[in-house]
Design an enzyme around this catalytic site. Sequence first.
Site, short mmCIF file in Angstrom:
data_model
loop_
_atom_site.label_atom_id
_atom_site.label_comp_id
_atom_site.label_asym_id
_atom_site.label_seq_id
_atom_site.Cartn_x
_atom_site.Cartn_y
_atom_site.Cartn_z
CG ASP A 1 18.59 43.65 -7.84
OD1 ASP A 1 19.77 43.94 -8.11
OD2 ASP A 1 18.06 43.90 -6.76
CG ASP B 1 13.12 43.78 -4.23
OD1 ASP B 1 13.13 42.58 -3.92
OD2 ASP B 1 14.02 44.57 -3.91
CG ASN B 2 15.55 40.92 -6.38
OD1 ASN B 2 15.69 42.13 -6.56
ND2 ASN B 2 16.18 40.27 -5.42
#
Length: 248
Positions: free
Chosen positions: A23, A13-14
Amino acid sequence: MLAGFIHGVMNTDNMAVSGETIDYGPCAFMDEFDPQTVFSSIDYHGRYSYDNQSRIAQWNLARFAETLLPLLHAEQEKALALAEAAIQDFPDIFQRCWMTGMRKKLGLFGEEAEDGLLIEALLTLMHKHQADYTNSFRALSTSYLPENSLFKDDAFAAWQTQWRARLSRQCESLQASFDLMRANNPAVLPRNHRVEEALAAASDDGDYTVLGRLLAAVSEPYADLPEYAAYRTPPAACERVHQTFCGT
């Protein structure tokens, strides 16, 4: 990565589909060159070490590809084949980008078959001598090399002879090579101990002037201006940052 950057927690998710990491939390720049460098306080096994970042990027993309399988083809086997073919291209794409960037850092125009060995030999010497990543590359484009163990090593002298021979085979001038190097090797970056210094001044004392000076210095990373000389200095032993944390 060409600037020695380590994301810290490069989870699925980064990372954007474009290949850019996002992020940022426990991110940091290397001082001494070590491909196994880890800063994140929660990375106990080196999953997100500097050298492992390209493999993690490929792993992340593979997980993303799994979610797209129903869209790639109605038959699962064919969908898997399409996804695997795309993911398997990643190492070659990454290596081409890496080599392009490293050639610029060494002032190399064009391509020669032995360029990869020349680059790896320098990185190996830098690792051996715990040389500062940023300053070592920047120093190569200057007239006088610093007096440190890396540049006094006989093995470096042999490497430098090979490098100079490679430069001499180019149509471009030596000055053009140095200009290329200075445009691709920052003189100043947000070193970890300077970031910690700015954070501490702001959070503990409400003093944002330290942060302001740091931002001014890193806003012109290739300028090598005298007023920012202090920001080019590696940390003293007592200033070294060994761990960074999510949320900083």
